[in-house]
Design a protein around this motif. Structure first.
Motif, short mmCIF file in Angstrom:
data_model
loop_
_atom_site.label_atom_id
_atom_site.label_comp_id
_atom_site.label_asym_id
_atom_site.label_seq_id
_atom_site.Cartn_x
_atom_site.Cartn_y
_atom_site.Cartn_z
N GLN A 165 0.95 -1.31 0.03
CA GLN A 165 0.04 0.04 -0.07
C GLN A 165 0.70 1.34 -0.08
O GLN A 165 0.77 2.26 -0.92
CB GLN A 165 -1.06 -0.21 1.16
CG GLN A 165 -2.31 -0.90 0.85
CD GLN A 165 -2.92 -0.98 2.08
OE1 GLN A 165 -2.45 -1.18 3.24
NE2 GLN A 165 -4.36 -1.51 2.20
N CYS A 222 2.10 1.80 -3.37
CA CYS A 222 1.24 2.15 -4.35
C CYS A 222 1.09 3.86 -4.16
O CYS A 222 0.90 4.42 -5.44
CB CYS A 222 0.01 1.40 -4.24
SG CYS A 222 -0.13 -0.21 -4.44
N LYS A 223 1.00 4.06 -2.97
CA LYS A 223 0.88 5.42 -2.84
C LYS A 223 2.08 6.27 -3.47
O LYS A 223 1.77 7.22 -4.21
CB LYS A 223 0.89 5.76 -1.38
CG LYS A 223 0.08 7.01 -0.81
CD LYS A 223 -0.42 6.92 0.56
CE LYS A 223 -0.69 8.27 1.11
NZ LYS A 223 -0.72 8.08 2.41
N GLN A 224 3.18 5.80 -3.26
CA GLN A 224 4.38 6.44 -3.67
C GLN A 224 4.52 6.52 -5.13
O GLN A 224 5.07 7.51 -5.60
CB GLN A 224 5.55 5.90 -3.08
CG GLN A 224 6.90 6.53 -3.48
CD GLN A 224 7.56 7.29 -2.11
OE1 GLN A 224 7.00 7.03 -0.99
NE2 GLN A 224 8.44 8.21 -2.54
N GLU A 225 4.28 5.53 -5.71
CA GLU A 225 4.33 5.28 -7.06
C GLU A 225 3.08 5.72 -7.91
O GLU A 225 2.99 5.42 -9.16
CB GLU A 225 4.73 3.91 -7.55
CG GLU A 225 6.27 3.58 -6.98
CD GLU A 225 7.29 3.96 -7.60
OE1 GLU A 225 7.22 4.63 -8.52
OE2 GLU A 225 8.29 4.14 -6.78
N LYS A 226 1.94 6.02 -7.26
CA LYS A 226 0.97 6.38 -7.56
C LYS A 226 0.19 5.19 -8.58
O LYS A 226 -0.25 5.32 -9.81
CB LYS A 226 0.70 7.72 -8.90
CG LYS A 226 1.34 8.84 -7.96
CD LYS A 226 1.10 10.07 -8.79
CE LYS A 226 1.44 11.39 -7.95
NZ LYS A 226 2.68 11.19 -7.17
N VAL A 227 0.22 4.02 -8.07
CA VAL A 227 -0.34 2.99 -8.65
C VAL A 227 -1.96 2.74 -8.28
O VAL A 227 -2.10 2.85 -7.18
CB VAL A 227 0.16 1.60 -8.19
CG1 VAL A 227 -0.35 0.28 -8.63
CG2 VAL A 227 1.79 1.45 -8.56
N LEU A 228 -2.67 2.43 -9.29
CA LEU A 228 -4.04 2.69 -8.82
C LEU A 228 -4.39 1.11 -8.89
O LEU A 228 -4.16 0.34 -10.02
CB LEU A 228 -4.82 3.11 -10.21
CG LEU A 228 -4.48 4.65 -10.26
CD1 LEU A 228 -5.49 5.19 -11.60
CD2 LEU A 228 -5.01 5.31 -9.13
N ALA A 275 1.59 -2.95 -12.77
CA ALA A 275 1.65 -1.67 -12.94
C ALA A 275 1.90 -1.13 -14.39
O ALA A 275 1.61 -0.38 -15.15
CB ALA A 275 2.33 -0.66 -12.18
N LYS A 298 -0.01 3.92 -17.32
CA LYS A 298 -0.68 5.00 -16.24
C LYS A 298 -2.09 5.08 -16.31
O LYS A 298 -2.73 5.06 -17.36
CB LYS A 298 0.33 6.27 -16.61
CG LYS A 298 1.64 6.14 -16.48
CD LYS A 298 2.18 7.22 -15.92
CE LYS A 298 3.56 7.05 -15.23
NZ LYS A 298 4.51 6.28 -16.06
N ASN A 299 -2.57 5.82 -15.03
CA ASN A 299 -3.87 6.20 -14.98
C ASN A 299 -4.93 5.08 -15.35
O ASN A 299 -6.18 5.47 -15.48
CB ASN A 299 -4.09 7.15 -16.06
CG ASN A 299 -3.41 8.42 -15.70
OD1 ASN A 299 -2.74 8.59 -14.68
ND2 ASN A 299 -2.98 8.86 -16.83
N HIS A 310 -6.49 1.20 -13.71
CA HIS A 310 -6.40 0.11 -12.49
C HIS A 310 -5.87 -1.17 -12.87
O HIS A 310 -6.27 -1.76 -13.86
CB HIS A 310 -7.63 0.14 -11.94
CG HIS A 310 -8.26 1.23 -11.18
ND1 HIS A 310 -8.72 2.58 -11.53
CD2 HIS A 310 -8.35 1.38 -9.71
CE1 HIS A 310 -8.79 3.25 -10.49
NE2 HIS A 310 -8.68 2.79 -9.40
#
Ligand SMILES: Nc1ncnc2c1ncn2[C@@H]1O[C@H](COP(=O)(O)OP(=O)(O)O)[C@@H](O)[C@H]1O
Ligand SMILES: [Mg+2]
Lengths: 360, 378
Positions: free
Chosen positions: B204, B207-213, B241, B246-247, B249
């Motif tokens: 988690q 995910c936050k750091q790497e902006k993974v959805l 990912a 990007k962008n 899910h």
């Protein structure tokens, strides 16, 4: 000379692939967004692994990868033996089948990767990739020795060399290699996908293909798209017309070697004797010397025999087949184990026949 | 394994420090999340409390023992010792640590020469920044279970002789593959498979750091399927990912593909097929279809095993019997490309076990075992 349909209509772009479309899109993302990882592409033969790989390469490097040259390279082993191997290469990648050189696969693979890794790519204009791709086919045939060596090399030279490994089965690939690659599973296309591709291919050829025939071919090929296209093209050459059915429905031809295997199975069940065993041996030799891999010979022979034997001996026959299959991987004379299996089968089969007769 | 021995020439030993591998490392650092998110201090290492406690003591001045870390992949063995070494030595790290893994040559010759030379260097007990540090060097032998017995034996002497100036840290998956004289000279620490909640927490954060959805439930599946292996979980997350771009899910299919999970329905159908007496043709057809899907055979066996164990309709003795055959088939199948033969064999045998009376089966087997002669032979 005109090209075969399989080559003529081979998709050249990820976006032109007809099935596993989702996967193709993901591969596009991968090329675009990431520092490209090593790939391990696996799936049954004729499922389109190679086509997909070439599309990935094109996505990575552009049309330059299509200018292919065939070139033999020569490698000297530590024992000073020279081994030669054929390569197919472009400016951006090189493809070899290491199992062409048998036990020398380790030396060849090492040599190749080191060479590529040490000649840094400079002045590759038009694309920003600073690595070359080494494409190794049939990695499920690599010796364990070569695989272990590869594991080290994959990490060491990953700066300017990426590997794309291609295999039909993952089983013989050691876990250390599997975990260093992104696995790309290429399942065989479904019957309806194959039928659709046959239809669209015929459309491009300005031919009309009746749907039942497309369906019939697609069902007969066990997911092997390459074979489906070949059969379809042969049909067209032999019958001229694919749109209407004339006379009897045409049978889909089995490959010659498969027919040969089925005949061999009949020979085995027809009589169980030493003389017959010798005759079977000749036939096994012939299959192997025609380049049919031993595990395929065993698989097809087993399947044909299972169709002919009573359900009471099936479990035992399979147990023996699995055992001899395993031994075959441990030894290096395949014929011995194939023969041993046939002998064992003959024993089981004959005994069962006898017990049936005694029952009367 | 023998290749360690054969090519254990001294001249080559240093080649792993060549410029290519140096730049490779730098590159990887920038890009691979496993490297990027390696614990920087021993406090960052989750779950492995015992070893962390001991190492903390050492960092604040206690004497460092020779150590042996063992446990499954991706549980923090390498990370722990590297973090500890960084904390102990700071800037001097490079001079004080010799790290050798299975990729390096570690034959007897290397043990005798390279390790000896390194351990005989004398070092002082102060860092450039003035902080004290132990007057020691650490030799890390990663993947030590891949060393030959002979090389391990050679290590034994060295370890004893250099005890004043050098500590050894052996890392391995299987402690049983390390010879006893070595294990007895080390303090042993077992690294447990990581608790899923720890892995989840870590992912988690990444995910936050790497902006993974990614949806919560899908991340859960990813964690579950990684089997307590943090490296596998992080690598899988990054692969997903990258595939998804990007962008958008991460999907369940992404997770299944990168971890090569076989969809539940195939495994369930497989076992169902074995529960009733069916025609061999039907089984062959099923195995053929399964093979066309290209799921890895070892995964099929692994998941069948789980399903089997969890089944509440199959009796325990039968489970045991099937389990034994499963182990055998699964082993044989890793040796060859003949997945079909081994899957078919397993399916038919499981069917026998589940549908034929044990007494009848035993009799049949005995009869078959007797049968080894073709009539023509006698
Ligand atoms: N106990 C742990 N605490 C925090 N991170 C961990 C832990 N175990 C593994 N990891 C993560 O997994 C990756 C691999 O760990 P590593 O130490 O190389 O495992 P191994 O036990 O196989 O040597 C590291 O990048 C690290 O981020
Ligand atoms: Mg490690």
């Amino acid at each position: 000379m005109s090209m075969l349909w399989v080559d003529k209509y081979r998709p050249k772009e990820l976006s032109a692939l007809d099935y596993h479309i989702q996967q193709a899109e993901e591969l596009k993302n991968l090329v675009e967004h990431s520092d490209f990882p090593h790939l391990l592409v696996y799936g049954p033969s004729g499922a389109g692994k190679k086509t997909r790989i070439m599309c990935i390469l094109k996505e990575l490097f552009g049309p330059g990868v299509e200018r292919l040259k065939m070139e033999p390279i020569t490698v000297t082993t530590p024992s000073n033996k020279k081994v030669e191997i054929m390569t197919v290469n472009s400016n951006y990648h090189i493809e070899i089948n290491p199992s062409d050189v048998g036990i020398y696969d380790r030396v060849v693979v090492m040599d190749l990767i080191k060479n590529i890794a040490q000649t840094q790519q400079i002045g590759m204009t038009g694309n920003q990739r600073d690595f070359k791709v080494v494409l190794l086919t049939e990695v499920d045939n690599l010796t364990k020795d070569a695989q272990h060596a590869l594991r080290r090399t994959m990490e060491k030279y990953s700066a300017n060399c990426r590997l794309i490994l291609c295999a039909t089965s993952l089983s013989p690939v050691i876990p250390a290699i599997q975990s260093r690659c992104l696995p790309i599973r290429v399942a065989a296309p479904s019957v309806s996908e194959i039928a659709t591709i046959l239809q669209s291919t015929c459309e491009k050829e300005d031919l009309e293909l009746r749907p039942e025939l497309a369906e019939q071919i697609a069902t007969a090929v066990n997911g092997n798209l390459r074979r489906a296209l070949l059969i379809c093209e042969v049909y067209k050459m032999e019958h001229g017309d694919l749109s209407e059915q004339v006379g009897e429905p045409l049978p889909i031809p089995e490959p010659d070697w498969k027919v040969f295997v089925v005949q061999t199975a009949s020979l085995i069940t027809s009589e169980q004797s030493i003389e017959n065993l010798m005759a079977v041996r000749e036939r096994l030799y012939e299959l192997l010397s025609n380049g049919i891999p031993p595990e395929i010979v065993l698989k097809e022979l087993l399947t044909a025999l299972l169709m002919k034997c009573d359900k009471h001996i099936i479990p035992q026959v399979l147990r023996e087949a699995a055992l001899y299959e395993y031994r075959m991987t441990q030894g290096n004379k395949h014929i011995v184990h194939l023969e041993a299996f046939v002998t064992k089968f003959m024993c089981l089969y004959q005994r069962h026949l006898k017990s049936l007769m005694q029952g009367f | 394994m023998h290749s360690f021995l054969k090519s254990g020439k001294l001249g080559e030993a240093g080649s792993s420090n060549s410029p290519t591998s140096g730049s490779a490392k730098k590159r990887l650092k920038k890009l691979q999340w496993v490297e990027k998110y390696r614990p920087k201090t021993v406090e960052d290492v989750v779950e492995q409390k015992d070893v962390v406690a001991v190492l903390k003591e050492c960092i604040s001045g206690a004497d460092l023992p020779n150590m042996l870390f063992y446990g499954p992949p991706g549980t923090g063995k390498t990370s722990t010792i590297l973090a500890a070494a960084h904390q102990l030595f700071g800037d001097l790290y490079k001079d004080r640590i010799l790290e050798l893994n299975a990729s390096d040559e570690r034959g007897i010759q290397v043990i005798r020469d390279k390790i000896k030379t390194f351990s005989q260097l004398t070092v002082c007990s102060a860092r450039a920044d003035g902080n004290p540090c132990p007057a020691l060097k650490i030799i890390i032998l990663d993947e030590a279970d891949a060393m030959t017995q002979a090389a391990q034996a050679a290590l034994r002497r060295t370890m004893e002789k250099e005890t004043k100036t050098t500590r050894f840290c052996l890392l391995c998956n299987y402690v049983s593959r390390i010879i006893e004289p070595l294990t007895s000279r080390c303090t042993k620490f077992r690294f447990k498979p990581l608790n899923q909640s720890f892995i989840l927490e870590r992912l988690q954060a990444i995910c936050k750091q790497e902006k993974v959805l990614v949806a919560e439930n899908i991340l859960n599946v990813l964690v579950q399927e990684s089997g307590g292996d943090m490296r596998r979980a992080i690598t899988a997350l990054q692969s997903c990912a990258n595939l998804q771009g990007k962008n958008s899910h991460i999907t369940l299919e992404n997770v299944y593909e990168v971890l090569t999970v076989v969809p539940e329905k195939w495994v369930a159908n497989f076992l169902d097929l074995c529960r009733k007496r069916t025609d061999i043709k039907q089984i062959i057809q099923f195995i053929n279809e399964l093979e066309q899907q290209a799921y890895p055979t070892h995964k099929i066996f692994e998941q069948l095993n789980v399903l089997l164990i969890e089944s509440d309709t199959i009796s325990e003795p039968l489970k045991a019997e099937i389990g034994e055959y499963l182990a055998e088939s699964s082993f044989r199948s890793t040796c060859s490309r003949a997945d079909f033969t081994h899957l078919l064999d397993f399916a038919v045998h499981t069917q026998e076990i589940l549908t034929v009376d044990p007494e009848a089966r035993k009799w049949e087997q005995q009869e078959n075992a007797k049968c080894t002669i073709i009539q023509g032979l006698v």
